[in-house]
Every structure is written in structure tokens, then in C-alpha cells.
Design a protein around this motif. Structure first.
Motif, PDB file in Angstrom:
ATOM      1  N   THR A   1      25.065 125.358  76.909  1.00 50.41           N
ATOM      2  CA  THR A   1      25.939 125.016  78.029  1.00 50.41           C
ATOM      3  C   THR A   1      25.329 125.503  79.337  1.00 50.41           C
ATOM      4  OG1 THR A   1      27.941 125.115  76.679  1.00 50.41           O
ATOM      5  CG2 THR A   1      28.220 125.319  79.056  1.00 50.41           C
TER       6      THR A   1
ATOM      7  N   ASP B   1      30.371 121.619  83.732  1.00 54.91           N
ATOM      8  CA  ASP B   1      29.721 122.108  82.513  1.00 54.91           C
ATOM      9  C   ASP B   1      29.036 120.949  81.812  1.00 54.91           C
ATOM     10  OD1 ASP B   1      30.579 124.634  83.011  1.00 54.91           O
ATOM     11  OD2 ASP B   1      31.997 124.760  81.351  1.00 54.91           O
TER      12      ASP B   1
ATOM     13  N   ARG C   1      26.319 125.665  83.438  1.00 51.27           N
ATOM     14  CA  ARG C   1      27.407 125.507  84.421  1.00 51.27           C
ATOM     15  C   ARG C   1      26.806 125.438  85.820  1.00 51.27           C
ATOM     16  NH1 ARG C   1      33.057 128.642  84.291  1.00 51.27           N
ATOM     17  NH2 ARG C   1      33.292 127.010  82.728  1.00 51.27           N
TER      18      ARG C   1
END
Length: 416
Positions: A312, A265, A314
């Protein structure tokens, strides 16, 4: 006389030697001066032809490299916390133990809950019995009221017939009519108590029974919560539970980490998030392991985190191994194509003055010409040229302050 001649000869030799030394010194000084002058002249001549780094313009994809940092995260991490206050009586796992779904982990003392359960189960049985008894009693009374009313109607009809032929008095008929009305009132009283197929008194008893059942269900849930089981497979990564200690509501006792899949992340700024797309290939470096891995973007947060003012992203790893642990620091490079098949030059090649952007173009004869250019997109090293130069031309990248239009230069090719 002879002595005088010797002295003269000796003096002549000295003069000749001094003359030779003077001549040699003069010649050396003249040679040194000539050399210095030649060197200075050569240097001045060299300065007339500057040496510059030249970049050949080619049409190619303009790529920007976004450097991000983040950390590895597991497939899942579940914290086991106490929901109720209670003494711990069992702890069946240790740090590092592998657990399976449903496995018993921690148990609290449930004696108080068991005692309360027993009391409420007895109260439930009593409430259920009261509800049944009330239902039977009401049903019996209701049926009797119906029977009494039907009988009073029949009697009234019989007395009415007799009264018509003079068989009974008017007083007797009125008395029978009163009895019929009383039976009807009693029946109506029972009928009005029926709501939804059940009498109000019976419904009240049944509600009391249901209430006790709800209390029992709540106590049973509490007891189950005090017997903590693994909600999924994983490894015990945290343990703060010992037999005999008093756990408080909300206290974290265990943590289950599922490393079956490892992700990275990263926090991405607002200016970069729009250039990252799902499925983008990435290069991920884990410095603690000294290894690099390939991966791809599998998730982009739909909203900015108001606390960090970042998004964010990922990424999944293509070739992970068991040496990767949760929480490792990671660096990620994402190459983003800003424009396909376009012209661009190093930023150092562009001279900006009074709002005008220029480059120095070097032709096949190494002669410099000045061009006004229109700039487009930028990345860390290059700037796009929308107009002013053509593919295949060369531009000067260094020594720009020493060159001008019409000058000849020497070039070093720095094209990639």
C-alpha cells in the motif's frame, strides 16, 4: 456511270473515317501504356529508397511511468458499535451532522446496570464496615495480649525473687511461669496473623471490600459504554440506530468520517514498489470530478499484504477541495527515474536475433550501417543502450525489414 462514281466517292470517305478512328485509338492505347510503364518504373525506383522514421540519440534521464489506481480515504473513519446488549433510548445525531469530541451520540437503557450498581455499592459499604470492625477488634485483642504478656513477665520475675528468699513456694513460682507461657502463646498467635502490617482476618475483609469496589468499577465502565460519545470531530456518514431498537454487541450504529484531510491509497505490485520513494511527486486524477491534482507519497507499507500480494502506498493532495469525497476512484501516475543522463532508443529500433541485439545507424548522408549494441534498463517505450552507439547519432525506428547496411534511406525525424 455517274451513280458508280458517287458510290466510289462515298466508300472512300468511309474508309478514311475508319482509318482516322483506328489511328486515334492506337495512339491513345500507346499513350496509356507509356504512362502505366512510367508509373511502374517510378514506383520501382521509389522502392529503392525506403522512407524510415529516425530517432536522434541524446543523453537524458531515463524515466519510467508507473500507472496506479486506488481510492480516496479520509483522515479518519471511526465506527461506533454497541459493546453490550440493550435498548436504545436516545439518538442525538442524523446523517451529515457535524459532531465534536465528547458529544453525546447514542444512549442505551441503563436501568438494569443502575440497579446492579446500587446493590454492589451497598455490598461495598458493608464490606468496608466489616473490614474496619475487624481491624479494630484485632488491634484491641493484640494490644491486650501484649499487655497480658508484659504483666505475666513482671509477675514471674517478682515470684522468682520471692522464691529466692523463701517468700513463695516452688509450686507458686511454677504456676506463675505457666501463666507467663500462656500469655506468650496468645501474643505469638496474634503476631503470626500479621502479614504486611495487617492481620490476615482484616486483610480478608479488606479483600472482600476491594472485590466489591472492582465490581462497581466494572459496572460503571459498562454504563459509560452504553452512553456513546464522539471520540473525535467529523461528520456522521452512517447511521443504523433508532430509538426503541435493541442493539446487539458488536453492531455498528454510527460512523464518524473526518474529511479534514483526504489521501489516496493505491495497491502497488512487488516489481514496482522498489522504485517508489517517500516524497515522490505524483499526478492524481479523479475521474468522477474530471479534475487532476498534484501530490506526493507520504507512506509506503513496510510489508506485503498476504491476501492481495501487494503493498500500500498513500499519497497526500497538495490542493484538495471540498468536492472530494471518501471512496472516489483515483488514477495516479508516478514518474520514476531509472537512470540519470543515459542513452536510450525506442524499443522498435532494436532487432534481436540469436541473442544478438542490433540497431541500424543512419549517418549524415542518410546511409545505413548496422551496429551490435549492449542493452540495459527498459521502460514502457525505451531501452537503454550501454554500448554500440554514441550521443548525436540517429537510428532507424520503422521499416527495419526493408533496410540493410550500405543502403540509402529517406528519414522522418521522430525525436522528442
Amino acid at each position: 456511270m455517274k451513280e458508280f462514281i458517287k458510290r466510289c466517292l462515298h466508300s472512300s470517305v468511309k474508309v478514311k473515317m475508319i482509318a482516322v478512328v483506328v489511328i486515334f485509338t492506337t495512339a491513345a492505347f500507346a499513350f496509356h501504356s507509356y504512362q502505366a510503364k512510367s508509373t511502374a518504373t517510378g514506383q520501382r525506383a521509389g522502392n529503392l529508397t525506403p522512407i524510415v522514421d529516425a530517432y536522434s540519440i541524446k543523453r537524458n534521464d531515463m524515466v519510467r511511468q508507473i500507472e496506479l489506481s486506488g481510492q480516496t480515504v479520509p483522515e479518519s473513519q471511526v465506527n461506533i458499535t454497541a459493546k453490550y446488549s440493550g435498548k436504545i433510548t436516545q439518538v442525538n445525531v442524523n446523517l451529515g451532522d457535524q459532531v465534536t469530541p465528547g458529544q453525546l451520540l447514542v444512549m442505551q437503557d441503563t436501568k438494569d446496570v443502575d440497579a446492579t450498581l446500587a446493590q454492589n455499592e451497598a455490598a461495598l459499604r458493608q464490606a468496608t464496615a466489616d473490614a474496619i470492625a475487624s481491624d479494630v477488634s484485632f488491634d484491641t485483642s493484640y494490644q491486650k495480649a501484649q499487655s497480658d504478656y508484659q504483666l505475666s513477665v513482671s509477675e514471674y520475675q517478682r515470684y522468682k525473687t520471692l522464691y529466692g528468699v523463701g517468700g513463695v513456694s516452688k509450686e507458686a513460682l511454677d504456676k506463675q511461669e505457666q501463666q507467663m507461657a500462656a500469655a506468650k502463646s496468645t501474643l505469638d498467635s496474634y503476631t503470626k496473623q500479621i502479614v504486611g502490617g495487617s492481620a490476615a482476618s482484616v486483610a480478608s475483609k479488606q479483600a472482600a471490600s476491594d472485590k466489591e469496589r472492582g465490581v462497581i468499577d466494572s459496572l460503571q465502565i459498562q454504563k459509560n459504554d452504553m452512553i456513546m460519545r464522539a471520540p473525535r470531530a467529523g461528520v456522521i456518514g452512517f447511521r443504523q440506530a433508532e430509538v426503541g431498537m435493541m442493539a446487539q454487541p458488536g453492531q455498528e450504529l454510527l460512523s464518524i468520517v473526518d474529511n479534514s484531510n483526504i489521501y489516496v491509497d493505491c495497491a502497488v505490485s512487488e516489481q514496482d514498489i522498489g522504485q517508489i520513494a517517500m516524497g515522490t511527486s505524483v499526478s492524481i486524477s479523479l475521474e468522477s470530478l474530471g479534475k487532476s491534482y498534484t501530490g506526493r507519497v507520504i507512506y509506503i507499507s513496510p510489508a506485503m499484504d498476504p491476501k492481495t500480494q501487494t503493498f500500500t502506498v498513500r499519497m497526500s493532495l497538495d490542493n484538495r477541495d471540498d468536492s472530494i469525497k471518501t471512496g472516489m476512484f483515483a488514477r495516479t501516475d508516478i514518474n520514476v527515474v531509472l537512470r540519470q543522463q543515459t542513452l536510450f532508443v525506442p524499443k522498435e529500433a532494436v532487432v534481436s536475433l540469436n541473442g544478438t541485439n542490433r540497431v541500424f545507424v543512419i549517418d549524415d548522408r542518410n546511409q545505413v550501417s548496422e551496429r551490435t549494441v549492449q542493452l540495459g534498463l527498459r521502460n514502457d517505450k525505451y531501452v537503454e543502450i550501454l554500448s554500440g552507439v554514441n550521443e548525436g547519432e540517429k537510428v532507424a525506428v520503422t521499416n527495419l525489414s526493408r533496410i540493410k547496411a550500405g543502403m540509402n534511406v529517406k528519414t522522418n525525424d521522430v525525436s522528442q
